[in-house]
Every structure is written in structure tokens, then in C-alpha cells.
Design an enzyme around this catalytic site. Structure first.
Site, short mmCIF file in Angstrom:
data_model
loop_
_atom_site.label_atom_id
_atom_site.label_comp_id
_atom_site.label_asym_id
_atom_site.label_seq_id
_atom_site.Cartn_x
_atom_site.Cartn_y
_atom_site.Cartn_z
CG ASP A 149 -1.90 1.15 1.22
OD1 ASP A 149 -2.92 1.03 0.53
OD2 ASP A 149 -1.64 2.16 1.90
CG HIS A 151 -1.82 5.31 2.74
ND1 HIS A 151 -2.72 4.56 2.02
CD2 HIS A 151 -2.26 6.60 2.67
CE1 HIS A 151 -3.67 5.34 1.55
NE2 HIS A 151 -3.43 6.57 1.93
CB SER A 245 -5.51 9.14 2.50
OG SER A 245 -4.45 8.94 1.59
#
Length: 441
Positions: A149, A151, A245
Site C-alpha cells: 500500500d 501509505h 489520506s
């Protein structure tokens, strides 16, 4: 009882980590380079169970000259309100863990790293405050970012928060911030199966990767008996976080780590899925900012290209521009399907006006409108189509004041008309007031 719970959590975490360390990348020879039709991206399987897409290996982090001017003006406007702006361009995981990218991907770490450094240099040359995250490049910590991912993990969020504190502590504004002792505690485990690996599983005949587990955290004030609240709901903090985010997802706990590092309250106005400037645009339109500008604004964003058009909605608001007085054109239109001319500079009332001289004010009767498609027609027999706003904007109230001159190629063109194209029957009958006005050059 609490001790037993912590022992169980620790045992569970160690077991999961052991399982993942022994896990072998699934054999899926057809997946590398395959086009993911749903996302128009290509999968790239990395080493040690890492997974990327072709887009995630992008090295584009350029700042256009027009955008640089906008950023400098943005910084000045915040200064006028007594707010110090700190930019936090988060390096992509491709330059933090380049050794996880396969040679076959032809990723050039030096080019990517230098582009990020150029990004930072440009910001500093504009007189902007920029937190230094370059130490992440040489980190020996293996869990700053997720393997599958884009992030950061909570560990990466915490490292970043501490690096921001190291930068801010030497600025005068840090002494002005109200302090409060803040502690962070772990209170659980979360297993992430990212959207990327879910799509991988579909393409790879249900053969996929395991979940990635990380700790969950919460903050408590050391002088409070309440373990589920840090500050009173109506208390306004001196520090505001605007981000993507990376900042908005609660389980990543960036705002919490930042509060602990700064030893101060942090009001988080970040927006997930809003890109670079949606949180910024939304915040400068809010009553909170209007009535109580913070002493410190921390603006987090994954390092990327920055274009002037991104600031079309934010800057006029910060500059206190308005079309309420002396508008050159003012109309009221009820929308129908198809093209709706909402402002026309023609006939006997034609005025020779260049795009760079104007502001556009579009106010919908439906206050729920967050974005719309606008066409600008020019005397030179040219037209420009663009989307105004964003589906994530919450504070626009159907009212959009924006500077159309942010794109250099349009500045010298002469304005003729504005049109809103309606394809959704639900928009039919919506009233819209449009004003075109001059701005000071």
C-alpha cells in the site's frame, strides 16, 4: 487483567510477524506488467513480498513556475493572518525502499531522489518552511511504509512527526504554542489488505498476499483521567494539520503522533482522497479559519507535481477577493440539459478583457454542489474545458469564487463567454448566479 490482554496482543503480533517473514511471494508470472483494467495501472511485484504499480514508481515531483508564484503568495497570505506554514512533502516509498524494486522495473533511484531534492530546494528558495524528511532515505527501519500500500505505516507517521518537531522547535512560533503533555498508547492490532493486493488477487487466480498487521494507537493527556479524550471538543488548538489520506486515516495516527511530538493539541482538517489541495481549499473557506487563524499550519502531501491551477479556489479567498461589487457581467440562469451559457461578453456590451484581468464567481442555488464542469470561450475562437471544485469539498456551500488566470497559456486570451454543461437530469432547474469581475493587477 490488563497485563493478560497485553501479553495476548504481543503474542498475536509476534505470531503474525513470524508468519509474514516466512511467507513466499506468490508464483504469478503473468502478473508483472499486466494492465489492471479497472485502474489502468500495471502491477510490479517487488522483492520480499512488496507490491507496486507502474504509477507508484513515478518520479514526477516538479513545481511549475506559475505554481511557485502561487505558493509564495499563499505563504504571504497566511503570514498576514499570523499563521506560520510548514510544508511536509512526504517522499514516496520508491525512494525510501528502492532496494525492494526489481531490476526489471528499470527504476532509477538517483533520478527519483534528485527530483525530490529539487522539489524541496524550489520550496526553500521561495522562502517557505519545509520539514526535512531526507533522513528517511538512509533509514534502517524496515516498517516505515506498507509493502503493498502506498501509505506510510504508523511507524512512518511517528518518525515524520518527530522530524517535523525537530524543524519547528527552532522557529519562534513554537514558543507561542500552548503546550500540554500528551502520551501515545497502543490499544490494538489492525490487519490491512490493501486495495492493490485485492486487485492483484483477482488477476492472479485468487492467489494473493497476507494482510499486513500494525498496532493501533490513541492519545491521552497525562493530566487527564479520561483515556478516550485528549482535549475538550470546543477547545481550539494553535496547530492545524492539513493533509491527505496519510493524515486523515485515523488508524495511521499521524495527527496523534504529531500532537505527542509537539506536546500540543492538533486540529486535523485533512481530507482522504482529496489530492494535494482539497484540505487546504476547504480549510481557508471555513469559519474556523476565518474566526481563529492558527499559529501553525502543517501541510502534509505526498511529493508530486504541483500546478498553478490547483490554487484557483484557495488564493482568491485568502486574498479577500470578491465579485460582490462592480461586477462586469452578472446573470441569473436556470439550468437545462446540454450547454448553458451563464455569462456572455458580446453584442453592444462587449468589453475587451483578458483572462488575466478577471475573477469568476459562480453561485448555485443548490448548496450541495461541490464540483461542476465549466467551458470558457475566448474571442480568439478557442475554448477551455475544466472541472471546478472537487467531490471531497465540504465547505464551498455551492459558491465558487476562482481565479481563471492560473494557467499561463490562457492569460492573454480575451474572454467571451462561460458555459456550464449539464448531463445529469437532477441538475435541471437548478438556479445559478454568475458574475465576472475585474481584479487588481
Amino acid at each position: 487483567m490488563k497485563c493478560l490482554i497485553w501479553v495476548l496482543l504481543l503474542t498475536f503480533s509476534l505470531t503474525i510477524n513470524a508468519q509474514q517473514s516466512n511467507y513466499t511471494t506468490p508464483e504469478c508470472e503473468v502478473i508483472n506488467g499486466i494492465d489492471d483494467n479497472n485502474q489502468n495501472k500495471k502491477f510490479i511485484q517487488g522483492l520480499d513480498n512488496w507490491l507496486f504499480t507502474e504509477k507508484q514508481l513515478s518520479v514526477n515531483t516538479e513545481i511549475s513556475d506559475d505554481a511557485a508564484s502561487m505558493l509564495a503568495e499563499l505563504n504571504q497570505q497566511f503570514k498576514k493572518r499570523g499563521s506560520t506554514l510548514i510544508l511536509v512533502p512526504v517522499p514516496r516509498r520508491n525512494i525510501v525502499y528502492p532496494h525492494k524494486i526489481p531490476v526489471s522495473a528499470n527504476f532509477d533511484f538517483e533520478i527519483a531522489k534528485n527530483k525530490y531534492l529539487d522539489h524541496i530546494t524550489t520550496l526553500k528558495q521561495l522562502g517557505l518552511h519545509v520539514a526535512d524528511l531526507t533522513s528517511m532515505f538512509s533509514t534502517k527501519q524496515s516498517q516505515l511504509f506498507f509493502k503493498r500500500d502506498f501509505h506510510w505505516r504508523p511507524e512512518g507517521a511517528k518518525v515524520t512527526a518527530n522530524l517535523i518537531k525537530e524543524y519547528v522547535k527552532d522557529l519562534p512560533v513554537y514558543q507561542q504554542i500552548k503546550k500540554q503533555q500528551v502520551l501515545t498508547h497502543s490499544n490494538g492490532i489492525y490487519g490491512l489488505e490493501s486495495k492493490l493486493q485485492k486487485r492483484f488477487k483477482i488477476h492472479c487466480q485468487d492467489q494473493g498476499y497476507p494482510k499486513e498487521y500494525h498496532k493501533l494507537y490513541q492519545n491521552v493527556s497525562s493530566d487527564s483521567e479520561a483515556e478516550n479524550a485528549l482535549f475538550e471538543e470546543d477547545e481550539i488548538s494553535d496547530v492545524v494539520l492539513l493533509g491527505t489520506s496519510f493524515s486523515a486515516i485515523p488508524r495511521l495516527h499521524f495527527a496523534g503522533f504529531l500532537s505527542e511530538a509537539m506536546q500540543a493539541g492538533v486540529d486535523n482538517y485533512s481530507v482522504a482522497g482529496g489530492g494535494l489541495v482539497v484540505a487546504l481549499t476547504q480549510y481557508v473557506h471555513s469559519t474556523e479559519f476565518k474566526n481563529n487563524p492558527p499559529k501553525l499550519i502543517i501541510w502534509e502531501y505526498p511529493a508530486t507535481n504541483i500546478k498553478a491551477s490547483m490554487f484557483a479556489l484557495a488564493l482568491p479567498k485568502l486574498e479577500d477577493k470578491s465579485c460582490d461589487l462592480d461586477s462586469v457581467i452578472s446573470t441569473n440562469v436556470q439550468l437545462k440539459l446540454g450547454e448553458n451559457i451563464v455569462a456572455y461578453n458580446g453584442g453592444e456590451d462587449f468589453k475587451k478583457m483578458k483572462q488575466k484581468q478577471l475573477l469568476f464567481d459562480v453561485n448555485f442555488g443548490n448548496k450541495a454542489v461541490k464540483e461542476f464542469k465549466l467551458t470558457t470561450h475566448f474571442v480568439e475562437n478557442r475554448k477551455i474545458n475544466r472541472k471546478i471544485g472537487h467531490s471531497r469539498l465540504q465547505e464551498m456551500d455551492g459558491h465558487f469564487l476562482f481565479d481563471p488566470s492560473v494557467i499561463t497559456a490562457e492569460q492573454e486570451l480575451h474572454f467571451l463567454a462561460l458555459a456550464i454543461n449539464v448531463t445529469d437530469p437532477e441538475w435541471v432547474g437548478t438556479k445559478v448566479t454568475t458574475k465576472v469581475c475585474s481584479k487588481e493587477l
